[in-house]
Design a protein around this motif. Sequence first.
Motif, PDB file in Angstrom:
ATOM      1  N   GLU A  55       0.741  -1.035   0.311  1.00  0.00           N
ATOM      2  CA  GLU A  55      -0.288   0.229  -0.138  1.00  0.00           C
ATOM      3  C   GLU A  55       0.955   1.252   0.268  1.00  0.00           C
ATOM      4  O   GLU A  55       0.363   2.478  -0.028  1.00  0.00           O
ATOM      5  N   LEU A  56       2.159   0.676   0.594  1.00  0.00           N
ATOM      6  CA  LEU A  56       3.265   2.179   0.133  1.00  0.00           C
ATOM      7  C   LEU A  56       4.038   2.068  -1.448  1.00  0.00           C
ATOM      8  O   LEU A  56       3.690   1.726  -2.238  1.00  0.00           O
ATOM      9  N   ASN A  57       4.086   3.775  -1.835  1.00  0.00           N
ATOM     10  CA  ASN A  57       4.772   4.257  -2.963  1.00  0.00           C
ATOM     11  C   ASN A  57       5.440   5.335  -2.694  1.00  0.00           C
ATOM     12  O   ASN A  57       5.327   5.749  -1.886  1.00  0.00           O
ATOM     13  N   VAL A  58       7.230   4.775  -2.879  1.00  0.00           N
ATOM     14  CA  VAL A  58       8.030   5.864  -2.410  1.00  0.00           C
ATOM     15  C   VAL A  58       8.549   5.866  -4.354  1.00  0.00           C
ATOM     16  O   VAL A  58       8.944   4.882  -4.780  1.00  0.00           O
ATOM     17  N   LEU A  70      11.558  13.431  -4.242  1.00  0.00           N
ATOM     18  CA  LEU A  70      11.056  12.242  -3.213  1.00  0.00           C
ATOM     19  C   LEU A  70       9.485  11.802  -3.114  1.00  0.00           C
ATOM     20  O   LEU A  70       9.307  12.935  -2.402  1.00  0.00           O
ATOM     21  N   ILE A  71       8.902  11.026  -3.404  1.00  0.00           N
ATOM     22  CA  ILE A  71       7.261  11.839  -3.234  1.00  0.00           C
ATOM     23  C   ILE A  71       7.139  10.352  -2.473  1.00  0.00           C
ATOM     24  O   ILE A  71       7.040   8.832  -3.304  1.00  0.00           O
ATOM     25  N   VAL A  72       6.299  10.229  -1.133  1.00  0.00           N
ATOM     26  CA  VAL A  72       6.584   8.771  -0.080  1.00  0.00           C
ATOM     27  C   VAL A  72       4.556   8.776  -0.501  1.00  0.00           C
ATOM     28  O   VAL A  72       4.345   9.702  -0.438  1.00  0.00           O
ATOM     29  N   SER A  73       3.541   8.226  -1.475  1.00  0.00           N
ATOM     30  CA  SER A  73       2.512   8.588  -0.473  1.00  0.00           C
ATOM     31  C   SER A  73       1.947   6.803  -0.599  1.00  0.00           C
ATOM     32  O   SER A  73       2.759   5.814  -0.608  1.00  0.00           O
ATOM     33  N   ALA A  74       0.981   7.257   0.503  1.00  0.00           N
ATOM     34  CA  ALA A  74       0.233   5.167   0.287  1.00  0.00           C
ATOM     35  C   ALA A  74      -1.618   5.329   0.563  1.00  0.00           C
ATOM     36  O   ALA A  74      -2.214   6.786   0.210  1.00  0.00           O
ATOM     37  N   LYS A  75      -2.083   4.596  -0.349  1.00  0.00           N
ATOM     38  CA  LYS A  75      -3.006   4.177  -0.350  1.00  0.00           C
ATOM     39  C   LYS A  75      -3.601   3.372   1.009  1.00  0.00           C
ATOM     40  O   LYS A  75      -3.131   1.927  -0.210  1.00  0.00           O
ATOM     41  N   PHE A 134      -2.385   9.519   1.576  1.00  0.00           N
ATOM     42  CA  PHE A 134      -1.389  10.570   1.951  1.00  0.00           C
ATOM     43  C   PHE A 134      -0.159  11.081   0.715  1.00  0.00           C
ATOM     44  O   PHE A 134      -0.405   9.384   0.023  1.00  0.00           O
ATOM     45  N   GLU A 135       0.363  11.626   0.654  1.00  0.00           N
ATOM     46  CA  GLU A 135       1.910  11.994   0.058  1.00  0.00           C
ATOM     47  C   GLU A 135       2.396  12.881   0.254  1.00  0.00           C
ATOM     48  O   GLU A 135       1.964  14.566   1.016  1.00  0.00           O
ATOM     49  N   ARG A 136       3.805  12.853   0.682  1.00  0.00           N
ATOM     50  CA  ARG A 136       5.215  13.402   0.719  1.00  0.00           C
ATOM     51  C   ARG A 136       5.696  13.882   0.545  1.00  0.00           C
ATOM     52  O   ARG A 136       6.188  12.832   0.068  1.00  0.00           O
ATOM     53  N   ARG A 137       6.177  15.593  -0.085  1.00  0.00           N
ATOM     54  CA  ARG A 137       7.393  15.218  -1.157  1.00  0.00           C
ATOM     55  C   ARG A 137       8.301  16.121  -0.284  1.00  0.00           C
ATOM     56  O   ARG A 137       8.453  16.683   0.650  1.00  0.00           O
ATOM     57  N   PHE A 138       9.658  15.467  -1.011  1.00  0.00           N
ATOM     58  CA  PHE A 138      11.084  15.912  -0.008  1.00  0.00           C
ATOM     59  C   PHE A 138      11.780  16.473  -1.186  1.00  0.00           C
ATOM     60  O   PHE A 138      12.312  15.534  -2.221  1.00  0.00           O
TER      61      PHE A 138
END
Length: 149
Positions: free
Chosen positions: A62-65, A72-77, A97-101
């Motif tokens: 369910e996690l995507n990096v 760097l985009i980390v998202s989860a659904k 969520f989607e978190r960007r670095f």
Amino acid sequence: MRNYDLSPLYRATVGFDRVADMMDRVLSADSAQPSYPPYNIEKMDENTYRISIAVAGFAEDELNVELRENALIVSAKKAEETEDKTYLHRGIATRAFERRFQLADHMQVTGATHANGMLNIDLTREVPEALKPRRIEISGTKVIEGKAK
């Protein structure tokens, strides 16, 4: 809210457009930064870093990096729940969520692990040999037959 004028930066520099645009985006963020999910950024040594994100309730699939254009985009659904559950209290957030670095130049993602509700992403700064500082040896002038060469 504070307003900063970055026009002197644009007038006095060449080739720093990406840095200036990033500063402009950060300084002009109208909305509050999301706090979900919580994360840490740790400096392991001179050239290695680790981003740790609390992803309790999410499975690995369910996690995507993703690495896209120095971001760097980390998202989860969360997968759809098929059971109807009745919660008396629901304190574990499993919302998407989607978190960007934004990563600096020459930063490489070396791996990601998921254990105990934490997603750990390891990064390394790998500066190419051509950009590393190098020492230039200074040689003295040689005197041959009364002439300096």
